[in-house]
Design a protein around this motif. Sequence first.
Motif, short mmCIF file in Angstrom:
data_model
loop_
_atom_site.label_atom_id
_atom_site.label_comp_id
_atom_site.label_asym_id
_atom_site.label_seq_id
_atom_site.Cartn_x
_atom_site.Cartn_y
_atom_site.Cartn_z
N GLU A 98 -23.56 102.54 73.67
CA GLU A 98 -24.55 102.07 74.64
C GLU A 98 -25.77 101.51 73.93
O GLU A 98 -26.28 100.43 74.30
CB GLU A 98 -24.97 103.24 75.54
N ARG A 99 -26.22 102.20 72.86
CA ARG A 99 -27.37 101.70 72.10
C ARG A 99 -27.07 100.37 71.43
O ARG A 99 -27.96 99.55 71.23
CB ARG A 99 -27.78 102.73 71.03
N LYS B 164 -22.95 107.22 73.60
CA LYS B 164 -24.36 106.84 73.48
C LYS B 164 -24.55 105.83 72.35
O LYS B 164 -25.37 104.90 72.46
CB LYS B 164 -25.21 108.08 73.23
N ASP C 33 -21.90 111.67 72.23
CA ASP C 33 -22.65 110.97 71.18
C ASP C 33 -22.01 109.62 70.88
O ASP C 33 -22.72 108.63 70.62
CB ASP C 33 -22.67 111.81 69.90
#
Length: 256
Positions: free
Chosen positions: A27-28, A24, A21
């Motif tokens: 990355e977002r 991620k 998480d």
Amino acid sequence: MIMMMAKCGNHRHPRPVTDADVKKFYERNQVDFEKLVSNVRDGGLVTFFENLAGPEFQIFSSSGAGIRSAIVGSSGREIAGFDGEGRLTLSPSWSRYETAERRIREALARDSIEDLIASAESGVAAVEGFIAERVQNWNGSHPEDLLIDDASHKVPFNVKIEEWIPKMTGGKRIAKGSTNAQHFAEIKKFRDDFGAHIKLHAHAMSSDRFVELVNRFRTGIAGMLIDLHRLFDMSVPSTLIREFYAADALKHRGSS
């Protein structure tokens, strides 16, 4: 360190649950995770998740008008406050920890036993103070089941660890055999022997033992406080997490 700050730190972002998480999230938000890791290893901040705010802040009154600044407990009662300008400490335990951290760095820089003793005194006080703050919070919410430790009814520290903490956390407890708990006990004994009550006419300590005790601070004080915060499902101040992951003092001896 990045993962702990993201999942447990005192930031304002939604709290990731897993390491995946966290990756991620970056990355977002278009942050290269590998570059971030490299930057943090070189002393850089943990982007998004490292909160540099401390436990104390100052109140100014630009208009000169009388104002009331206060900290209110879970019961709705004022814990501490003042009129006009001044300073507030949100958590004396956290503030005492930051004093301990400053003194441990001074001890290393100056090769000072006295600074090491002062750091141990403040560090142990921070741990004891954290538990006292949780007890105060518990008593405010459970007036029918008070936990009392005062001049007429002294409660040993081990009772607070073994009985009070599980009571307040719904059964969760500090693992007595953990490295953090053992190193805290070692620092507490050093505090008792060298600081709390002067028992000897002189102090003597080898360089190896000095460095060993400096390194114990990372686990025995910062690590112990992290464990306590997590037992109570509380966010962990970034300064604690960064200290916990700091390099051994021996690697930086003479360069601090």
